[in-house]
Design a protein around this motif. Structure first.
Motif, mmCIF file in Angstrom:
data_model
loop_
_atom_site.group_PDB
_atom_site.id
_atom_site.type_symbol
_atom_site.label_atom_id
_atom_site.label_comp_id
_atom_site.label_asym_id
_atom_site.label_seq_id
_atom_site.Cartn_x
_atom_site.Cartn_y
_atom_site.Cartn_z
ATOM 1 N N HIS A 1 6.957 -10.556 -15.045
ATOM 2 C CA HIS A 1 6.582 -10.684 -13.628
ATOM 3 C C HIS A 1 6.371 -9.300 -13.033
ATOM 4 N N ALA A 2 7.239 -8.381 -13.432
ATOM 5 C CA ALA A 2 7.075 -6.996 -12.955
ATOM 6 C C ALA A 2 5.803 -6.377 -13.545
ATOM 7 N N PHE A 3 5.493 -6.688 -14.816
ATOM 8 C CA PHE A 3 4.256 -6.150 -15.413
ATOM 9 C C PHE A 3 3.033 -6.624 -14.624
ATOM 10 N N ILE A 4 3.095 -7.885 -14.173
ATOM 11 C CA ILE A 4 1.958 -8.430 -13.411
ATOM 12 C C ILE A 4 1.778 -7.684 -12.088
ATOM 13 N N THR A 5 2.868 -7.561 -11.308
ATOM 14 C CA THR A 5 2.713 -6.901 -10.004
ATOM 15 C C THR A 5 2.432 -5.407 -10.194
ATOM 16 N N ALA A 6 3.044 -4.795 -11.226
ATOM 17 C CA ALA A 6 2.787 -3.372 -11.485
ATOM 18 C C ALA A 6 1.318 -3.162 -11.863
ATOM 19 N N GLY A 7 0.804 -4.040 -12.726
ATOM 20 C CA GLY A 7 -0.593 -3.932 -13.150
ATOM 21 C C GLY A 7 -1.535 -4.086 -11.967
ATOM 22 N N THR A 8 -1.201 -5.026 -11.078
ATOM 23 C CA THR A 8 -2.035 -5.230 -9.894
ATOM 24 C C THR A 8 -1.912 -4.046 -8.935
ATOM 25 N N ALA A 9 -0.681 -3.536 -8.774
ATOM 26 C CA ALA A 9 -0.489 -2.386 -7.871
ATOM 27 C C ALA A 9 -1.337 -1.202 -8.341
ATOM 28 N N ILE A 10 -1.353 -0.966 -9.666
ATOM 29 C CA ILE A 10 -2.113 0.176 -10.188
ATOM 30 C C ILE A 10 -3.606 -0.030 -9.924
ATOM 31 N N SER A 11 -4.123 -1.231 -10.237
ATOM 32 C CA SER A 11 -5.573 -1.398 -10.063
ATOM 33 C C SER A 11 -5.945 -1.494 -8.584
ATOM 34 N N HIS A 12 -5.084 -2.126 -7.783
ATOM 35 C CA HIS A 12 -5.434 -2.293 -6.361
ATOM 36 C C HIS A 12 -5.347 -0.976 -5.579
ATOM 37 N N PHE A 13 -4.280 -0.211 -5.806
ATOM 38 C CA PHE A 13 -4.070 0.978 -4.969
ATOM 39 C C PHE A 13 -4.590 2.269 -5.601
ATOM 40 N N TRP A 14 -4.633 2.345 -6.929
ATOM 41 C CA TRP A 14 -4.873 3.639 -7.560
ATOM 42 C C TRP A 14 -6.167 3.732 -8.361
ATOM 43 N N SER A 15 -6.986 2.669 -8.347
ATOM 44 C CA SER A 15 -8.208 2.723 -9.159
ATOM 45 C C SER A 15 -9.342 3.449 -8.437
ATOM 46 N N THR A 16 -9.230 3.545 -7.108
ATOM 47 C CA THR A 16 -10.240 4.311 -6.365
ATOM 48 C C THR A 16 -9.510 5.366 -5.534
ATOM 49 N N LYS A 17 -10.290 6.209 -4.833
ATOM 50 C CA LYS A 17 -9.657 7.268 -4.034
ATOM 51 C C LYS A 17 -9.217 6.781 -2.640
ATOM 52 N N GLU A 18 -9.632 5.553 -2.317
ATOM 53 C CA GLU A 18 -9.434 5.066 -0.949
ATOM 54 C C GLU A 18 -7.971 5.153 -0.478
ATOM 55 N N PHE A 19 -7.072 4.600 -1.306
ATOM 56 C CA PHE A 19 -5.662 4.564 -0.926
ATOM 57 C C PHE A 19 -5.072 5.980 -0.873
ATOM 58 N N SER A 20 -5.405 6.817 -1.870
ATOM 59 C CA SER A 20 -4.872 8.188 -1.883
ATOM 60 C C SER A 20 -5.360 8.980 -0.682
ATOM 61 N N ASP A 21 -6.643 8.797 -0.327
ATOM 62 C CA ASP A 21 -7.187 9.518 0.830
ATOM 63 C C ASP A 21 -6.474 9.091 2.117
ATOM 64 N N GLU A 22 -6.299 7.783 2.254
ATOM 65 C CA GLU A 22 -5.613 7.224 3.421
ATOM 66 C C GLU A 22 -4.164 7.746 3.479
ATOM 67 N N LEU A 23 -3.559 7.846 2.290
ATOM 68 C CA LEU A 23 -2.177 8.315 2.198
ATOM 69 C C LEU A 23 -2.065 9.758 2.694
ATOM 70 N N GLU A 24 -3.068 10.552 2.359
ATOM 71 C CA GLU A 24 -3.044 11.951 2.781
ATOM 72 C C GLU A 24 -3.155 12.043 4.314
ATOM 73 N N ILE A 25 -4.054 11.248 4.875
ATOM 74 C CA ILE A 25 -4.222 11.234 6.333
ATOM 75 C C ILE A 25 -2.924 10.805 7.000
ATOM 76 N N LYS A 26 -2.327 9.747 6.426
ATOM 77 C CA LYS A 26 -1.106 9.201 7.011
ATOM 78 C C LYS A 26 0.056 10.160 6.874
ATOM 79 N N SER A 27 0.140 10.853 5.727
ATOM 80 C CA SER A 27 1.291 11.761 5.623
ATOM 81 C C SER A 27 1.118 12.978 6.516
ATOM 82 N N ASN A 28 -0.131 13.380 6.798
ATOM 83 C CA ASN A 28 -0.331 14.451 7.794
ATOM 84 C C ASN A 28 0.089 13.984 9.182
#
Ligand SMILES: *Cc1c(COP(=O)(O)O)cnc(C)c1O
Length: 430
Positions: A314-341
């Motif tokens: 079950h953890a492999f499923i959510t982990a696999g989805t978390a990686i592809s959903h949040f980390w497969s493009t730059k969108e989430f990382s870019d948003e994260l940078e804006i938010k942490s600033n």
């Protein structure tokens, strides 16, 4: 229907709390600081059984980086369960595990040119730390491991020996050995470069037996939100490389985006021999831990670090989805940078209002220090009354530790800081 779902009044909360206190061991800790009965949660909000909302700046000690019950992760888990997907798999090959490995290699390791082997450990962080130091000792044939002042690496005996907190060490009841503590960055005050002390102590004649490994957190979450500077980290990494000492980064709390990047060390141009991940790796609060091993270090015999629960599918499923959903493009990382600033600016504004406080940490792993050690605990309990869950950290509980979800909105980040500001005013009788 469960007992919890049938409860609705303050009176019932009181009853259940008494009921739990009567039957549950004294070892419990967080429930002492936040003494209500929690019932459901979504995103950055937790609700008590009387439906009181609490803004969550604790995020399961950093195990809920994408918030509670993230809808995308929930959907993938629910559909997997509905289709009778494997739940418990020991270390068997399963399609859930294959999908996780594929996503992790494609979206996390390959873009960074990392060539690690993946070792699935028992579900807790502390078990992965055990495995890390075990393999380091086996690989080098040496016994000592260097850890740092204020380090936290877990509560089972091997990991506890690397943990600095005296109260936690005392719980062992046996001697905790083969660990040497060295001063972390800043431990001896500004202007003293403790990496040069480490270097000096590793020269012949210091009396120190050459260690198998150096294990380090780039930001000490439990130890009081102390951050290692880039120079310091690179210096100790260089010493380790020169002397053939394995370099282990414990990224259990600071990793999975918490520092602002997926790995907390990736801006520092170092490639650890071993990386330890857990907490937010599953993304859903499901237990899972992982070791990344440099391929030459992977000299395990089959079954040499076994465990029944190394295949939480079950953890492999959510982990696999978390990686592809949040980390497969730059969108989430870019948003994260804006938010942490934004978060950083709001914290600096807070300091403008309360000049006696200090701000520490980076990304979404932040701390507030006060003139008086007791203040952090007082602010935490005052903030709780105002609807914010925020914990303390450090050996004296003297640092207020802020761990909002990476998915918290700008408004929620600001609301949390406003509550902390109000709590500080109240405590100072302003
Ligand atoms: C939480 C934590 C651990 C221990 O993980 P558990 O899952 O609680 O055993 C180890 N190292 C660090 C840096 C942590 O934050």
């Amino acid at each position: 229907m469960s007992l919890i779902n049938t409860l609705s009044t303050e009176d019932d909360t009181f009853r259940l709390k008494n009921f739990a206190e009567r039957h549950e061991s004294k070892v419990r800790s967080y429930s002492r600081d936040f003494p209500v009965v929690f019932n459901r949660a979504s995103g950055s909000l937790l609700y008590s059984d009387t439906n009181k909302p609490y803004l969550d700046f604790f995020s399961g000690a950093g195990a809920l980086n994408y918030g509670h019950n993230n809808p995308v992760l929930k959907e993938s888990l629910v559909s997997y369960i509905t289709n009778d997907g494997i739940s418990h798999g020991l270390d068997l090959f399963t399609s859930a595990k294959e999908r996780f490995i594929r996503n992790f290699v494609q979206y996390i390791l390959s873009p960074r040119n990392f060539d690690y082997k993946l070792q699935f450990c028992g579900p807790t962080g502390t078990n992965a730390v055990e495995a890390a130091v075990k393999i380091a000792r086996k690989f080098t044939g040496r016994r000592n491991v260097i850890s740092f002042t204020n380090a936290f690496h877990g509560m089972s005996l091997g990991a506890l020996s690397l943990t600095a907190n005296p109260k936690k060490r005392k719980g062992a009841g046996v001697s905790l050995h083969d660990t040497i503590f060295m001063p972390y960055d800043g431990y001896l005050g500004d202007g003293i470069d403790t990496s040069s002390i480490l270097k000096a102590m590793l020269q012949d004649g210091s009396g120190l037996d050459k260690p198998a490994a150096i294990i380090v957190e780039t930001i000490q979450g439990e130890g009081g939100v102390n951050t290692a500077s880039k120079n310091w980290l690179r210096n100790i990494y260089r010493v380790a490389k020169e002397l053939d000492i394995l370099f282990i980064v414990d990224d259990i709390q600071a990793g999975c985006g918490r520092s602002g990047k997926f790995f907390s060390f990736e801006e520092y141009q170092i490639i650890p021999d071993i990386v330890v991940l857990s907490k937010s790796l599953s993304g859903y609060g499901l237990p899972m831990s992982l070791l990344l091993l440099s391929p030459d270090v992977d000299i395990w015999e089959p079954g040499e670090h076994n465990g029944t629960f190394r295949g939480n599918n079950h953890a492999f499923i959510t982990a696999g989805t978390a990686i592809s959903h949040f980390w497969s493009t730059k969108e989430f990382s870019d948003e994260l940078e804006i938010k942490s600033n934004f978060f950083e600016r709001s914290l600096n504004d807070l300091k403008q209002k309360h000049p006696h406080i200090g701000i520490r940490g980076r990304g979404f792993l932040r701390g507030i220090s006060f003139e008086n050690d007791k203040t952090a605990t007082e602010v935490s309990s005052e903030a709780f009354k105002l609807g914010l869950i925020v914990e303390t950290s450090g050996v004296r509980g003297h640092i207020l530790k802020l761990l909002p979800a990476l998915t918290a909105s700008h408004q929620q980040l600001q609301d949390g800081i406003n509550i902390i500001s109000d709590a500080i005013h109240r405590i100072r009788g302003e």
